[in-house]
Scaffold this motif. Sequence first.
Motif, short mmCIF file in Angstrom:
data_model
loop_
_atom_site.label_atom_id
_atom_site.label_comp_id
_atom_site.label_asym_id
_atom_site.label_seq_id
_atom_site.Cartn_x
_atom_site.Cartn_y
_atom_site.Cartn_z
N TYR A 60 43.57 78.22 61.96
CA TYR A 60 42.19 78.00 61.94
C TYR A 60 41.71 77.35 63.41
O TYR A 60 40.98 77.65 63.93
N SER A 91 36.23 69.46 57.61
CA SER A 91 36.59 70.27 56.66
C SER A 91 38.18 70.62 56.91
O SER A 91 38.67 70.85 55.71
N HIS A 95 40.50 70.24 53.77
CA HIS A 95 41.21 71.32 53.15
C HIS A 95 42.99 70.78 53.02
O HIS A 95 43.51 71.22 52.00
N THR A 113 37.61 74.96 53.35
CA THR A 113 37.69 76.53 53.78
C THR A 113 36.20 76.92 53.86
O THR A 113 36.02 77.56 55.09
N LEU A 114 35.42 76.40 53.09
CA LEU A 114 33.95 77.03 53.31
C LEU A 114 33.47 76.04 54.70
O LEU A 114 32.90 76.96 55.48
N THR A 116 34.92 75.42 57.31
CA THR A 116 35.68 75.91 58.37
C THR A 116 35.10 77.31 58.70
O THR A 116 34.90 77.61 60.03
N TRP A 117 35.01 77.98 57.59
CA TRP A 117 34.31 79.46 58.04
C TRP A 117 32.92 79.36 58.39
O TRP A 117 32.67 80.11 59.23
N ILE A 120 33.11 78.30 62.10
CA ILE A 120 33.36 79.46 62.91
C ILE A 120 32.35 80.60 63.02
O ILE A 120 31.95 80.92 64.19
N LEU A 121 31.79 80.94 61.83
CA LEU A 121 30.62 82.08 61.87
C LEU A 121 29.40 81.48 62.83
O LEU A 121 28.91 82.04 63.55
#
Length: 132
Positions: A60, A91, A95, A113-114, A116-117, A120-121
């Motif tokens: 990631y 994050s 994780h 995870t949340l 990081t996502w 990125i988003l």
Amino acid sequence: MPIIFSMQVSSIYIALSGILLIALAGLVVRGRWQHEVGIGDGGVKDMNLKIRAHANATEYLPIALLLLVALENTGASAGLVHTMGCVLVASRISHAVGLGRSAGTSKPRFIGTLGTWLMILVSSLLVLINAL
């Protein structure tokens, strides 16, 4: 909007991520010594968790850090870049802590995870918006 290359802010989070990767790699090496495992996990559950925590960060961090640099270079404020960088590093640590404890679900792993996502988003969308 012209893009001016700068890494003044994002370089902080690149460096912190590098330190995190080395720390996670160190845990893998220490586990290999403890369990006398030369390659793979040797069937040791603890080794598998350490390897996956390191591998997941390795999977990631590259795209997230590239997005951070891109965000910085498409006119985002330093405060926004710092925010995204802090979310990313916190994050990834969360994780790694969660996955280091258990292969099952855990609050730190979920939060990591949340976060990081989302980083990125949100960074992807902001880079697209700012680059157009």
